[in-house]
Design a protein around this motif. Structure first.
Motif, short mmCIF file in Angstrom:
data_model
loop_
_atom_site.label_atom_id
_atom_site.label_comp_id
_atom_site.label_asym_id
_atom_site.label_seq_id
_atom_site.Cartn_x
_atom_site.Cartn_y
_atom_site.Cartn_z
N ILE A 265 8.32 -8.64 -64.08
CA ILE A 265 8.86 -7.28 -63.99
C ILE A 265 9.81 -7.21 -62.80
N TYR A 266 10.95 -6.57 -62.99
CA TYR A 266 11.91 -6.35 -61.91
C TYR A 266 11.99 -4.85 -61.66
N PRO A 267 11.28 -4.33 -60.65
CA PRO A 267 11.30 -2.88 -60.41
C PRO A 267 12.66 -2.41 -59.92
N GLU A 268 12.97 -1.15 -60.19
CA GLU A 268 14.22 -0.55 -59.74
C GLU A 268 14.17 -0.29 -58.24
N GLY A 269 15.31 -0.29 -57.60
CA GLY A 269 15.40 0.06 -56.19
C GLY A 269 15.03 -1.09 -55.27
N ASP A 270 14.98 -0.78 -53.98
CA ASP A 270 14.61 -1.76 -52.97
C ASP A 270 13.12 -2.05 -53.04
N PHE A 271 12.73 -3.18 -52.42
CA PHE A 271 11.33 -3.56 -52.40
C PHE A 271 10.50 -2.50 -51.69
N ASN A 272 9.42 -2.10 -52.33
CA ASN A 272 8.47 -1.17 -51.75
C ASN A 272 7.09 -1.64 -52.19
N TYR A 273 6.24 -1.98 -51.23
CA TYR A 273 4.93 -2.56 -51.55
C TYR A 273 4.12 -1.65 -52.47
N ASN A 274 3.95 -0.40 -52.09
CA ASN A 274 3.12 0.51 -52.89
C ASN A 274 3.67 0.72 -54.29
N LYS A 275 4.97 0.88 -54.40
CA LYS A 275 5.59 1.04 -55.71
C LYS A 275 5.38 -0.21 -56.56
N SER A 276 5.53 -1.38 -55.96
CA SER A 276 5.35 -2.63 -56.70
C SER A 276 3.92 -2.79 -57.19
N VAL A 277 2.96 -2.42 -56.36
CA VAL A 277 1.56 -2.47 -56.78
C VAL A 277 1.33 -1.55 -57.97
N MET A 278 1.85 -0.34 -57.91
CA MET A 278 1.66 0.61 -59.01
C MET A 278 2.33 0.13 -60.30
N VAL A 279 3.50 -0.48 -60.19
CA VAL A 279 4.16 -1.05 -61.37
C VAL A 279 3.25 -2.10 -62.00
N GLY A 280 2.68 -2.96 -61.18
CA GLY A 280 1.77 -3.99 -61.68
C GLY A 280 0.52 -3.41 -62.30
N ILE A 281 -0.08 -2.42 -61.66
CA ILE A 281 -1.32 -1.82 -62.17
C ILE A 281 -1.10 -1.16 -63.53
N THR A 282 0.05 -0.53 -63.72
CA THR A 282 0.29 0.12 -65.01
C THR A 282 0.37 -0.88 -66.16
N LEU A 283 0.61 -2.15 -65.85
CA LEU A 283 0.70 -3.17 -66.89
C LEU A 283 -0.60 -3.96 -67.07
#
Length: 104
Positions: free
Chosen positions: A58-76
């Motif tokens: 997964i390539y999240p939108e925007g700059d790297f953000n730890y919390n956002k990246s964790v949430m993207v992973g959890i939703t999958l």
């Protein structure tokens, strides 16, 4: 047993790519009787990686953000998995690491 593994990866500069690849390789070799569903949240949008069928990139939108990246992973994560591990891309997984954690 099935375990979802969220790996947060930031391979910029590209010298960190070998760390991420080693983490995935050692994970897959570490537990022969555990199925790992790997969710690789990769912040290097310039990369184009392909892995085995059990790795979703997964390539999240925007700059790297730890919390956002964790949430993207959890939703999958799979509802079939009993466990979720959130990991960085620079880990070497030891043989039997998960089995040992389950003993505690």
């Amino acid at each position: 047993m099935t375990v979802d593994i969220i790996i947060l990866s930031y391979t910029t500069p590209e010298m960190y790519i070998h760390l991420r690849d080693k983490a995935i390789a050692t994970l897959l070799e570490s537990e022969p009787f555990v199925t790992f569903n790997i969710i690789l949240v990769e912040s290097n949008k310039e990369s184009n990686y392909s892995y085995q069928d059990n790795v979703t990139v997964i390539y999240p939108e925007g700059d790297f953000n730890y919390n956002k990246s964790v949430m993207v992973g959890i939703t999958l994560c799979s509802i079939k998995s009993q466990w979720v591990a959130i990991c960085n891309n620079d880990i070497d997984f030891a043989n039997g690491w998960f089995t040992e954690m389950m003993k505690v």
